[in-house]
Motif scaffolding. Structure first.
Motif, PDB file in Angstrom:
ATOM      1  N   THR A   1      -6.935  41.130  13.382  1.00  0.00           N
ATOM      2  CA  THR A   1      -7.189  40.229  12.417  1.00  0.00           C
ATOM      3  C   THR A   1      -6.565  39.486  11.802  1.00  0.00           C
ATOM      4  O   THR A   1      -5.738  39.205  12.164  1.00  0.00           O
ATOM      5  CB  THR A   1      -6.862  41.919  11.191  1.00  0.00           C
ATOM      6  OG1 THR A   1      -5.742  41.695  11.158  1.00  0.00           O
ATOM      7  CG2 THR A   1      -7.596  42.726  12.023  1.00  0.00           C
TER       8      THR A   1
ATOM      9  N   ARG B   1      -4.116  38.668   6.934  1.00  0.00           N
ATOM     10  CA  ARG B   1      -4.275  39.730   5.920  1.00  0.00           C
ATOM     11  C   ARG B   1      -3.321  39.147   5.336  1.00  0.00           C
ATOM     12  O   ARG B   1      -2.004  39.002   5.022  1.00  0.00           O
ATOM     13  CB  ARG B   1      -3.497  41.229   7.082  1.00  0.00           C
ATOM     14  CG  ARG B   1      -3.955  41.501   7.877  1.00  0.00           C
ATOM     15  CD  ARG B   1      -5.645  41.644   7.377  1.00  0.00           C
ATOM     16  NE  ARG B   1      -4.609  43.623   7.154  1.00  0.00           N
ATOM     17  CZ  ARG B   1      -4.634  44.545   7.558  1.00  0.00           C
ATOM     18  NH1 ARG B   1      -4.753  44.445   8.822  1.00  0.00           N
ATOM     19  NH2 ARG B   1      -4.398  45.806   6.860  1.00  0.00           N
TER      20      ARG B   1
ATOM     21  N   ILE C   1       1.784  45.650   6.109  1.00  0.00           N
ATOM     22  CA  ILE C   1       0.522  45.822   6.524  1.00  0.00           C
ATOM     23  C   ILE C   1       0.065  46.895   6.844  1.00  0.00           C
ATOM     24  O   ILE C   1      -1.023  47.680   7.000  1.00  0.00           O
ATOM     25  CB  ILE C   1      -0.193  44.703   7.610  1.00  0.00           C
ATOM     26  CG1 ILE C   1       0.164  43.451   7.227  1.00  0.00           C
ATOM     27  CG2 ILE C   1      -1.004  44.745   8.721  1.00  0.00           C
ATOM     28  CD1 ILE C   1       0.226  41.867   7.632  1.00  0.00           C
TER      29      ILE C   1
ATOM     30  N   GLN D   1      -0.557  49.761   4.547  1.00  0.00           N
ATOM     31  CA  GLN D   1      -2.548  49.446   4.257  1.00  0.00           C
ATOM     32  C   GLN D   1      -3.524  49.909   5.332  1.00  0.00           C
ATOM     33  O   GLN D   1      -4.451  50.093   4.831  1.00  0.00           O
ATOM     34  CB  GLN D   1      -2.709  47.553   4.351  1.00  0.00           C
ATOM     35  CG  GLN D   1      -2.086  47.125   3.436  1.00  0.00           C
ATOM     36  CD  GLN D   1      -2.696  45.527   3.464  1.00  0.00           C
ATOM     37  OE1 GLN D   1      -2.650  44.530   4.476  1.00  0.00           O
ATOM     38  NE2 GLN D   1      -2.636  44.772   2.639  1.00  0.00           N
TER      39      GLN D   1
END
Length: 75
Positions: free
Chosen positions: A25, A28, A48, A51
């Motif tokens: 990803t 972020r 993260i 998250q």
């Protein structure tokens, strides 16, 4: 004449994340206030991961463990 870079919100730092299964990803967002000091970017991984836990609770799909994390280009 020099070209100006677009303004970046100083409130966040962007990170690219690669997971153990190879998925990636990009961009972020991590609050800049959570970074720096003696720990540098280490707190970004914890942020993260939190998250990801929230996303997994809402979607029912876990992301798995993080393999690497680095600042997005231009950060």
């Amino acid at each position: 004449m020099a070209r100006k870079k677009p303004a970046v919100d100083a409130g966040f730092v962007l990170f690219d994340v690669v997971y153990q299964d190879g998925r990636q990803t990009s961009n972020r967002k991590v609050p800049a206030a959570d970074l720096g000091g003696l720990d540098g970017d280490t707190p970004a991984k914890t942020f993260i991961e939190e998250q990801d836990r929230k996303i997994a609770e809402m979607s029912g799909q876990a992301r798995g463990p993080i393999k690497t994390i680095k600042r997005s280009p231009g950060q």
